[in-house]
Design a protein around this motif. Structure first.
Motif, PDB file in Angstrom:
ATOM      1  N   CYS A 241      21.395  11.184   9.963  1.00 17.03           N
ATOM      2  CA  CYS A 241      20.768  10.291   8.984  1.00 17.03           C
ATOM      3  C   CYS A 241      19.400   9.802   9.435  1.00 17.03           C
ATOM      4  O   CYS A 241      18.736   9.067   8.705  1.00 17.03           O
ATOM      5  N   ASN A 242      18.933  10.208  10.615  1.00 14.87           N
ATOM      6  CA  ASN A 242      17.569   9.878  11.038  1.00 14.87           C
ATOM      7  C   ASN A 242      16.910  11.105  11.661  1.00 14.87           C
ATOM      8  O   ASN A 242      16.840  11.242  12.887  1.00 14.87           O
ATOM      9  N   PRO A 243      16.395  12.014  10.835  1.00 18.71           N
ATOM     10  CA  PRO A 243      15.769  13.228  11.352  1.00 18.71           C
ATOM     11  C   PRO A 243      14.269  13.074  11.613  1.00 18.71           C
ATOM     12  O   PRO A 243      13.542  14.072  11.690  1.00 18.71           O
ATOM     13  N   CYS A 244      13.806  11.829  11.770  1.00 20.36           N
ATOM     14  CA  CYS A 244      12.358  11.573  11.761  1.00 20.36           C
ATOM     15  C   CYS A 244      11.762  11.231  13.121  1.00 20.36           C
ATOM     16  O   CYS A 244      10.547  11.093  13.237  1.00 20.36           O
ATOM     17  N   ILE A 245      12.575  11.094  14.166  1.00 24.99           N
ATOM     18  CA  ILE A 245      12.053  10.582  15.426  1.00 24.99           C
ATOM     19  C   ILE A 245      11.808  11.661  16.477  1.00 24.99           C
ATOM     20  O   ILE A 245      11.021  11.485  17.395  1.00 24.99           O
ATOM     21  N   ILE A 246      12.466  12.791  16.351  1.00 31.23           N
ATOM     22  CA  ILE A 246      12.345  13.828  17.367  1.00 31.23           C
ATOM     23  C   ILE A 246      10.955  14.465  17.345  1.00 31.23           C
ATOM     24  O   ILE A 246      10.355  14.649  16.286  1.00 31.23           O
ATOM     25  N   GLU A 247      10.437  14.801  18.539  1.00 30.39           N
ATOM     26  CA  GLU A 247       9.127  15.444  18.678  1.00 30.39           C
ATOM     27  C   GLU A 247       9.215  16.535  19.733  1.00 30.39           C
ATOM     28  O   GLU A 247      10.064  16.483  20.627  1.00 30.39           O
ATOM     29  N   LYS A 248       8.292  17.498  19.645  1.00 35.61           N
ATOM     30  CA  LYS A 248       8.177  18.483  20.719  1.00 35.61           C
ATOM     31  C   LYS A 248       7.552  17.797  21.933  1.00 35.61           C
ATOM     32  O   LYS A 248       6.647  16.972  21.803  1.00 35.61           O
ATOM     33  N   CYS A 249       8.052  18.141  23.113  1.00 34.18           N
ATOM     34  CA  CYS A 249       7.524  17.574  24.357  1.00 34.18           C
ATOM     35  C   CYS A 249       6.567  18.585  24.999  1.00 34.18           C
ATOM     36  O   CYS A 249       6.986  19.648  25.450  1.00 34.18           O
ATOM     37  N   SER A 250       5.290  18.246  25.015  1.00 29.12           N
ATOM     38  CA  SER A 250       4.296  19.119  25.645  1.00 29.12           C
ATOM     39  C   SER A 250       3.969  18.679  27.067  1.00 29.12           C
ATOM     40  O   SER A 250       3.359  19.421  27.836  1.00 29.12           O
ATOM     41  N   LYS A 251       4.408  17.450  27.422  1.00 30.82           N
ATOM     42  CA  LYS A 251       4.174  16.919  28.757  1.00 30.82           C
ATOM     43  C   LYS A 251       5.170  15.789  29.003  1.00 30.82           C
ATOM     44  O   LYS A 251       5.369  14.940  28.139  1.00 30.82           O
ATOM     45  N   ILE A 252       5.772  15.773  30.171  1.00 32.19           N
ATOM     46  CA  ILE A 252       6.726  14.714  30.494  1.00 32.19           C
ATOM     47  C   ILE A 252       5.957  13.400  30.656  1.00 32.19           C
ATOM     48  O   ILE A 252       4.996  13.328  31.426  1.00 32.19           O
ATOM     49  N   PRO A 253       6.342  12.339  29.938  1.00 29.22           N
ATOM     50  CA  PRO A 253       5.625  11.062  30.048  1.00 29.22           C
ATOM     51  C   PRO A 253       5.684  10.515  31.478  1.00 29.22           C
ATOM     52  O   PRO A 253       6.663  10.714  32.202  1.00 29.22           O
ATOM     53  N   GLU A 254       4.631   9.814  31.860  1.00 25.52           N
ATOM     54  CA  GLU A 254       4.555   9.263  33.213  1.00 25.52           C
ATOM     55  C   GLU A 254       5.660   8.245  33.478  1.00 25.52           C
ATOM     56  O   GLU A 254       6.095   8.073  34.620  1.00 25.52           O
ATOM     57  N   ASN A 255       6.099   7.553  32.414  1.00 29.81           N
ATOM     58  CA  ASN A 255       7.142   6.547  32.612  1.00 29.81           C
ATOM     59  C   ASN A 255       8.552   7.124  32.520  1.00 29.81           C
ATOM     60  O   ASN A 255       9.528   6.383  32.426  1.00 29.81           O
ATOM     61  N   PHE A 256       8.637   8.451  32.554  1.00 26.94           N
ATOM     62  CA  PHE A 256       9.931   9.135  32.468  1.00 26.94           C
ATOM     63  C   PHE A 256       9.939  10.235  33.531  1.00 26.94           C
ATOM     64  O   PHE A 256       9.790  11.421  33.230  1.00 26.94           O
ATOM     65  N   PRO A 257      10.107   9.858  34.814  1.00 20.72           N
ATOM     66  CA  PRO A 257       9.893  10.797  35.927  1.00 20.72           C
ATOM     67  C   PRO A 257      11.032  11.796  36.118  1.00 20.72           C
ATOM     68  O   PRO A 257      11.725  11.812  37.137  1.00 20.72           O
ATOM     69  N   ILE A 281      11.421  22.310  24.783  1.00 18.67           N
ATOM     70  CA  ILE A 281      11.754  20.963  25.233  1.00 18.67           C
ATOM     71  C   ILE A 281      11.305  19.953  24.177  1.00 18.67           C
ATOM     72  O   ILE A 281      10.150  19.979  23.725  1.00 18.67           O
ATOM     73  N   TYR A 282      12.215  19.074  23.803  1.00 19.42           N
ATOM     74  CA  TYR A 282      11.944  18.060  22.786  1.00 19.42           C
ATOM     75  C   TYR A 282      12.275  16.682  23.351  1.00 19.42           C
ATOM     76  O   TYR A 282      13.008  16.561  24.346  1.00 19.42           O
ATOM     77  N   ILE A 283      11.753  15.662  22.705  1.00 19.96           N
ATOM     78  CA  ILE A 283      11.912  14.311  23.219  1.00 19.96           C
ATOM     79  C   ILE A 283      12.132  13.327  22.074  1.00 19.96           C
ATOM     80  O   ILE A 283      11.585  13.510  20.977  1.00 19.96           O
ATOM     81  N   VAL A 284      12.966  12.343  22.318  1.00 19.73           N
ATOM     82  CA  VAL A 284      13.083  11.196  21.415  1.00 19.73           C
ATOM     83  C   VAL A 284      12.807   9.950  22.256  1.00 19.73           C
ATOM     84  O   VAL A 284      13.437   9.744  23.292  1.00 19.73           O
ATOM     85  N   ASP A 285      11.841   9.178  21.813  1.00 18.52           N
ATOM     86  CA  ASP A 285      11.372   8.017  22.574  1.00 18.52           C
ATOM     87  C   ASP A 285      11.487   6.770  21.694  1.00 18.52           C
ATOM     88  O   ASP A 285      10.819   6.665  20.665  1.00 18.52           O
ATOM     89  N   PHE A 286      12.323   5.842  22.115  1.00 20.48           N
ATOM     90  CA  PHE A 286      12.559   4.627  21.343  1.00 20.48           C
ATOM     91  C   PHE A 286      11.689   3.471  21.848  1.00 20.48           C
ATOM     92  O   PHE A 286      12.140   2.326  21.901  1.00 20.48           O
ATOM     93  N   LYS A 287      10.439   3.783  22.179  1.00 19.77           N
ATOM     94  CA  LYS A 287       9.533   2.758  22.714  1.00 19.77           C
ATOM     95  C   LYS A 287       9.299   1.623  21.726  1.00 19.77           C
ATOM     96  O   LYS A 287       8.929   0.523  22.129  1.00 19.77           O
ATOM     97  N   VAL A 288       9.513   1.859  20.443  1.00 19.98           N
ATOM     98  CA  VAL A 288       9.348   0.800  19.451  1.00 19.98           C
ATOM     99  C   VAL A 288      10.327  -0.352  19.699  1.00 19.98           C
ATOM    100  O   VAL A 288      10.088  -1.485  19.267  1.00 19.98           O
ATOM    101  N   LEU A 289      11.407  -0.089  20.444  1.00 14.99           N
ATOM    102  CA  LEU A 289      12.397  -1.125  20.739  1.00 14.99           C
ATOM    103  C   LEU A 289      12.096  -1.885  22.029  1.00 14.99           C
ATOM    104  O   LEU A 289      12.800  -2.855  22.351  1.00 14.99           O
ATOM    105  N   ASP A 290      11.075  -1.458  22.746  1.00 17.88           N
ATOM    106  CA  ASP A 290      10.758  -2.106  24.019  1.00 17.88           C
ATOM    107  C   ASP A 290      10.327  -3.553  23.787  1.00 17.88           C
ATOM    108  O   ASP A 290       9.417  -3.823  22.997  1.00 17.88           O
ATOM    109  N   GLY A 291      10.977  -4.483  24.473  1.00 18.26           N
ATOM    110  CA  GLY A 291      10.626  -5.891  24.348  1.00 18.26           C
ATOM    111  C   GLY A 291      11.185  -6.584  23.120  1.00 18.26           C
ATOM    112  O   GLY A 291      10.874  -7.754  22.878  1.00 18.26           O
ATOM    113  N   VAL A 292      11.985  -5.891  22.344  1.00 21.80           N
ATOM    114  CA  VAL A 292      12.554  -6.490  21.129  1.00 21.80           C
ATOM    115  C   VAL A 292      13.651  -7.487  21.522  1.00 21.80           C
ATOM    116  O   VAL A 292      14.565  -7.136  22.272  1.00 21.80           O
ATOM    117  N   PRO A 293      13.575  -8.720  21.033  1.00 17.95           N
ATOM    118  CA  PRO A 293      14.622  -9.690  21.367  1.00 17.95           C
ATOM    119  C   PRO A 293      15.942  -9.319  20.702  1.00 17.95           C
ATOM    120  O   PRO A 293      15.982  -9.045  19.508  1.00 17.95           O
TER     121      PRO A 293
END
Length: 669
Positions: A241-257, A281-293
């Protein structure tokens, strides 16, 4: 004396008919007819679903009929009337069609114009131009902007559905169905006894079946059987029900070692860099939730995580999770979880991702990405385009009931005592923060499906049926838009000269998107192609995109461990093995599970008497050219339906959400 034959059609929904007095007057270039009461001797006129014929006398030939005036006068008690349309047959045999589709309440007076769509430049008569301006002035007083929350789109100025004009409210059947549905969900599904057991944990994963079996669901059954499996976890990012967040990963993020040593076993001995280069390689990143109370429910703290998940598309085209980090900042207490970790640890890491996906799906993509956007498009259309305008006629079927469903949602679902704050981890202040972040990351191009998919680099993602079906629908809608709008805009200059159309996009930017100056929408329409793309985006958002995000909620969320609405213990900080009891204490309790099941069923259920994409029970276009384009659009949707059905025949789990027969014209639930 000249006699005109007039046919008047009353609405087909409950309470559309009236016992009040209705008067009609024909207004032509040479004068007015007699004011005629629509009342046949000893007959019940203007009843629900009726089509009645009358004679209207005029002392002279009226020439070209400019308007048809309807007046409602109260008789004893107030009794609203819904007029579908009127037809006038002149003495010469000509038949004129006057679309209405409006409610008359109190002592209303409305002037209806004949059916053919007219741009402002098509109306040379000062009387017609004055009528356009008067209609918009009245609408702008009825439909006013209001800021709901800072940093998001504006909404309709209405405290409740009772404050809305009857033209944009539910009909009686829809209202009754909506108001009883949640009661049915809690009552008929026998969930009430669990709703009152706040804080009581389930004793095992199997115990969730005590509520799950109350409503049988084929996809839900499939989810229950396979939800623990890695391939199925990855599959949901493509066709859940949420097919909108996945992306192709072209480089591993620095904060995901993530290192190659961590994942080489999952990659069949290949290296991470090799698979990135191959586009697997694909990635789903929920950074929008970072710091959410996180929410506090009945005094008990809930928890939200902002995970990052790496996925690998294997030679069988399965999408497998290979690494999960539960917070955005790496560290000793934020390990990277792997499939080789203890079974319950890896399972709980995946559950955290699924719970985060629940929060993001509901607030970012469903609420902000369809409901709030559709409301803005609806308000602008009502405020800036008169009923005779071709773009009003094109868009108004895709705004049906949106103002009421959103007004109800702000009170019943999202309000201080709403369902979301009662059971969802991001409810309350957290939801506000997520919504603000959502609109910061949204853009106009992200709302256009082909651009969105390209930006996310998903051309090589296999078995991605949301992409496959969504693109078919996008281009079908675009062809339909070009066919309709192309009848009225022959050149780019005609687009530029349409003052009402330009006011529409200006109102959208300056009022609806006032809080979002960097959204990237066009400030004006300069070309036909620019207009066509924008209108395609509007219709796609209000129909297909909403169907993709709304219709599967119960399917994927009814088995609670697969998509928990909240988590009651903090995220894992180590890879030490955990017990089943610890797992159950983290998942939603009995009360939260029951409410999640009830409201996802309520929102995702198939609606009665819904108007499907391409079906228009209200005929705004009367020209043969427009009718032909609509017929062609319907045929193309039938072809898309057949292709989807044929594809689904060979699948263990068919993707149904973007079948045209499952897509409603508008955001109405």
């Amino acid at each position: 004396m000249v006699t005109y034959s007039v046919t008047v059609a009353t609405g087909t929904t409950s309470y559309s008919g009236t016992n009040n007095y209705i008067y009609i007057t024909l207004i032509g270039e040479k004068g007015e007819s007699e004011k005629t009461k629509l009342d046949k001797w000893l007959q019940n006129d203007l009843e629900r679903g009726s089509v009645d014929e009358y004679e209207v006398k005029s002392p002279r030939d009226l020439g070209s009929i400019r308007w048809l005036r309807l007046e409602k006068v109260r008789f004893l008690v107030e009794d609203d009337w819904f007029c579908r349309y009127a037809m006038v047959r002149t003495p010469s045999g000509e038949t004129l069609h006057f679309p209405c589709y409006r409610w008359l309440s109190e002592d209303d007076v409305i002037h209806m114009r004949e059916g053919p769509a007219k741009r402002p430049t098509d109306d040379k008569s000062p009387a017609f131009l004055t009528h356009r301006m008067k209609e918009l002035d009245e609408r702008q007083k009825l439909y006013r902007w209001k800021l709901w929350k800072p940093g998001v789109t504006k909404c309709i100025d209405a405290e409740s559905e009772d404050n809305l004009h009857p033209d944009v409210k539910f009909d009686e059947y829809r209202r009754s169905d909506f108001e009883h549905a949640l009661h049915v969900a809690l009552g008929e599904l026998f969930l009430k006894k669990f709703v009152n057991l706040f804080g009581s944990s389930w004793d095992s994963l199997k115990s969730f079946q005590r509520i799950f079996w109350r409503v049988k669901n084929n996809i839900g059954n499939y989810v229950m059987k396979h939800w623990k499996e890695d391939w199925f976890f990855g599959y949901q990012f493509k066709n859940g029900c949420n097919p909108c967040i996945i992306e192709k990963c072209s480089k591993i993020p620095e904060n995901f070692p993530v290192t190659n040593d961590m994942v080489c076993k999952s990659l069949g001995g290949s290296t991470l860099e090799e698979q990135i280069q191959k586009g697997n390689i694909y990635i789903v990143d929920f950074k929008v939730l970072d710091g959410v109370p996180a929410n506090v429910i009945k005094g008990v703290q809930q928890y939200v995580a902002a995970p990052i998940c790496l996925l690998y598309q294997d030679p069988k085209n399965r999408l497998l999770p290979i690494a999960i980090q539960l917070h955005q900042i790496p560290g000793a207490e934020n390990p990277i979880f792997l499939p080789s970790d203890p079974e319950n640890v890896w399972l709980l890491a995946k559950i955290w991702v699924r719970s985060s996906d629940f929060q993001v799906h509901q607030v970012v993509y469903h609420l902000c990405g369809t409901h709030l956007l559709a409301e803005v498009f609806c308000i602008c259309t009502l405020r800036q385009l008169p009923s005779v305008h071709p773009i009003f006629k094109l868009l108004t079927p895709h705004t049906r009931y949106t103002l009421e469903i959103n007004t109800r949602a702000r009170n019943d679902l999202l309000g201080k005592n709403g369902v979301i704050i009662r059971v969802v981890a991001s409810g309350g202040r957290g939801m506000d923060v997520i919504a603000q972040k959502a609109f910061e990351m949204f853009s106009y191009s992200a709302l256009c499906l082909p651009d969105n998919l390209k930006q996310r680099g998903l051309e090589g993602l296999k078995d991605y049926y949301y992409q496959e079906d969504g693109l078919q629908l996008w281009f079908a809608i675009n062809k339909y838009v070009k066919g309709i709008a192309g009848l009225y805009y022959k050149t780019d200059q005609e687009v530029c000269e349409d003052s009402e159309l330009q006011a529409w996009i200006q109102d959208l930017l300056q009022e609806g998107f006032q809080e979002l100056p960097g959204f990237g929408m066009p400030e004006a329409f300069h070309t036909r192609e620019e207009l066509y793309k924008f209108l395609t985006m509007v219709i796609f958002t209000c129909s297909a995109q909403h169907a993709a995000l709304n219709n599967g909620q119960y399917d994927w969320c009814c088995w609670i461990p697969n998509s928990p609405c909240t988590m009651r213990q903090p995220p894992l900080t180590s890879k030490d093995d955990i017990s089943v009891e610890q797992l159950m204490e983290t998942l939603p309790d009995m009360s939260q599970s029951s409410v999640q099941m009830a409201f996802t069923w309520h929102l995702g259920r198939k609606l009665p008497n819904k108007i499907l994409l391409g079906c228009f029970d209200e005929e705004y276009f009367t020209e043969e050219g427009a009718k032909k384009v609509i017929a062609e659009f319907r045929e193309e949707l039938k072809d898309i339906e057949k292709r989807i059905e044929k594809r689904n025949e060979g699948l263990p789990l068919g993707y149904e959400y973007l079948k045209p027969s499952n897509i409603e014209n508008s955001v109405s639930i």
